[in-house]
Design a protein around this motif. Sequence first.
Motif, mmCIF file in Angstrom:
data_model
loop_
_atom_site.group_PDB
_atom_site.id
_atom_site.type_symbol
_atom_site.label_atom_id
_atom_site.label_comp_id
_atom_site.label_asym_id
_atom_site.label_seq_id
_atom_site.Cartn_x
_atom_site.Cartn_y
_atom_site.Cartn_z
ATOM 1 N N ASP A 24 0.864 -1.204 -0.014
ATOM 2 C CA ASP A 24 -0.102 0.069 -0.005
ATOM 3 C C ASP A 24 0.896 1.230 0.020
ATOM 4 O O ASP A 24 1.808 1.401 0.978
ATOM 5 N N CYS A 25 0.657 2.247 -0.911
ATOM 6 C CA CYS A 25 1.586 3.303 -1.153
ATOM 7 C C CYS A 25 1.399 4.317 -0.052
ATOM 8 O O CYS A 25 2.561 4.739 0.541
ATOM 9 N N TYR A 74 -9.030 -4.563 -10.674
ATOM 10 C CA TYR A 74 -9.229 -3.187 -10.128
ATOM 11 C C TYR A 74 -10.075 -3.528 -9.052
ATOM 12 O O TYR A 74 -10.656 -2.303 -8.149
ATOM 13 N N TYR A 77 -8.312 -3.001 -5.031
ATOM 14 C CA TYR A 77 -8.647 -1.800 -3.910
ATOM 15 C C TYR A 77 -10.081 -1.340 -4.445
ATOM 16 O O TYR A 77 -10.673 -1.730 -5.062
ATOM 17 N N HIS A 189 -3.038 -3.320 -18.839
ATOM 18 C CA HIS A 189 -3.453 -2.232 -17.606
ATOM 19 C C HIS A 189 -4.834 -1.405 -18.127
ATOM 20 O O HIS A 189 -4.714 -1.060 -19.121
ATOM 21 N N ALA A 191 -5.797 1.346 -16.905
ATOM 22 C CA ALA A 191 -5.611 2.688 -17.133
ATOM 23 C C ALA A 191 -4.321 3.252 -16.973
ATOM 24 O O ALA A 191 -3.639 3.939 -16.304
ATOM 25 N N PHE A 193 -0.639 5.365 -18.387
ATOM 26 C CA PHE A 193 -0.225 6.589 -18.959
ATOM 27 C C PHE A 193 0.245 6.225 -20.112
ATOM 28 O O PHE A 193 0.981 5.186 -20.505
ATOM 29 N N SER A 217 1.336 -0.405 -14.710
ATOM 30 C CA SER A 217 2.042 -1.294 -15.519
ATOM 31 C C SER A 217 3.489 -0.595 -15.660
ATOM 32 O O SER A 217 4.238 -1.056 -16.419
ATOM 33 N N THR A 219 4.808 2.407 -16.332
ATOM 34 C CA THR A 219 5.348 3.340 -17.497
ATOM 35 C C THR A 219 6.094 4.313 -17.091
ATOM 36 O O THR A 219 7.229 4.726 -17.662
ATOM 37 N N GLU A 235 3.324 -0.608 -6.039
ATOM 38 C CA GLU A 235 2.070 -1.175 -6.513
ATOM 39 C C GLU A 235 1.401 -2.144 -5.425
ATOM 40 O O GLU A 235 1.991 -2.992 -4.938
ATOM 41 N N GLN A 236 0.067 -1.817 -5.312
ATOM 42 C CA GLN A 236 -0.543 -2.788 -4.313
ATOM 43 C C GLN A 236 -0.817 -4.207 -4.928
ATOM 44 O O GLN A 236 -0.779 -5.309 -4.292
HETATM 45 C C1 LIG Z 1 -4.422 4.755 -12.785
HETATM 46 S S1 LIG Z 1 -3.380 3.293 -12.170
HETATM 47 C C2 LIG Z 1 -1.727 3.441 -12.661
HETATM 48 C C3 LIG Z 1 -1.313 3.373 -14.017
HETATM 49 C C4 LIG Z 1 -0.008 3.680 -14.299
HETATM 50 N N1 LIG Z 1 0.221 5.076 -14.346
HETATM 51 C C5 LIG Z 1 0.165 2.948 -15.722
HETATM 52 O O1 LIG Z 1 0.941 3.639 -16.522
HETATM 53 O O2 LIG Z 1 0.100 1.866 -15.755
HETATM 54 C C6 LIG Z 1 -3.682 2.972 -10.624
HETATM 55 C C7 LIG Z 1 -2.895 1.795 -9.880
HETATM 56 O O3 LIG Z 1 -2.802 2.069 -8.592
HETATM 57 C C8 LIG Z 1 -2.779 0.647 -7.732
HETATM 58 N N2 LIG Z 1 -3.364 1.008 -6.383
HETATM 59 C C9 LIG Z 1 -4.578 1.249 -6.020
HETATM 60 N N3 LIG Z 1 -4.574 1.540 -4.682
HETATM 61 C C10 LIG Z 1 -3.181 1.525 -4.410
HETATM 62 C C11 LIG Z 1 -2.573 1.768 -3.243
HETATM 63 N N4 LIG Z 1 -3.190 2.024 -2.020
HETATM 64 N N5 LIG Z 1 -1.279 1.666 -2.907
HETATM 65 C C12 LIG Z 1 -0.562 1.133 -4.275
HETATM 66 N N6 LIG Z 1 -1.089 0.905 -5.436
HETATM 67 C C13 LIG Z 1 -2.231 1.095 -5.537
HETATM 68 C C14 LIG Z 1 -3.913 0.038 -8.690
HETATM 69 O O4 LIG Z 1 -3.540 -1.326 -8.894
HETATM 70 C C15 LIG Z 1 -3.433 0.313 -10.176
HETATM 71 O O5 LIG Z 1 -2.764 -0.430 -10.739
#
Ligand SMILES: C[S@@+](CC[C@H](N)C(=O)[O-])C[C@H]1O[C@@H](n2cnc3c(N)ncnc32)[C@H](O)[C@@H]1O
Length: 257
Positions: A24-25, A74, A77, A189, A191, A193, A217, A219, A235-236
């Motif tokens: 978890d970030c 997805y 979380y 993935h 979503a 970038f 993923s 990026t 990444e979670q």
């Molecule tokens: C919008 S995506 C990011 C995509 C990324 N920018 C790419 O280019 O692939 C958000 C990501 O955050 C991750 N995520 C969600 N909650 C999280 C958390 N609490 N801690 C870490 N990662 C988390 C999700 O699994 C997801 O892969």
Amino acid sequence: MTRIINFSGSFDMEEARNNILCGDCLSVMKAMPDKCIDIIITSPPYNLLNSTGNGLKLNTHTGKWRNAAIKEGYNQYNDNMPYHEYVTWQKQCVAEMVRIIKDDGAIFYNNKNRVQNGLIQDRGEIVRDFPLRQIITWKRRGAINFNPGYFLPTTEQIYLICRKPFKLAKGANRYTDVWEIAQEMRNPHPAPFPEELIDRIVQSVTGQVILDPFCGSGTTAVSAQKFGRDFIMIEQSMKYCRLAEARINNQEDWRNV
Ligand SMILES: C[S@@+](CC[C@H](N)C(=O)[O-])C[C@H]1O[C@@H](n2cnc3c(N)ncnc32)[C@H](O)[C@@H]1O
């Protein structure tokens, strides 16, 4: 070689450098020391699964989202938090980001305004208590939210958050504050970038260590590597950690891992 490290509760900068921390970030960032990161480039989940209009919902079976196995990845979380809970969570994340960047560092935080129950949810609410310098408009090509009540949205926001000493790399201000870059279509993935977007940000800054707390993923890492920078990814989801690891390590079949 980049590898996945399961976050154990303590953070070691050298161990994390050019690797992916699975966890978890917010917990990982809380374990990081003050002012240890140069640049953050990130895009959190947009809280899209609670759409009231024609947007995404759980069990939506349209195009990319179906292919991306929305329920598989997805739902690890909660992407349908009550709005205020989402804003509170994201404010906590941004507060940690502000704490861990150096005085001359910067955060590029991507999010997207949306309409819910007929009224705009302005994601500027998340960042307004922080040192916000600029809002870059990212104009995508096309969109998926068709609603007769408002014009089809085609833009997202990239909030540049930084303290006074931050400066762009020489000449980068020529990019202006409206960036027209097509969305990524060849990434499993849901979503990601577009690489071009992150290449532009990385080329616009001089900092060496780049963090993406919502790695997806990977990026941000791919761009960082391209321009000789170091990265730390968080990444979670183990599924996306593996995807990012294969991609960063140039594994030919990374899209299928
Ligand atoms: C919008 S995506 C990011 C995509 C990324 N920018 C790419 O280019 O692939 C958000 C990501 O955050 C991750 N995520 C969600 N909650 C999280 C958390 N609490 N801690 C870490 N990662 C988390 C999700 O699994 C997801 O892969």
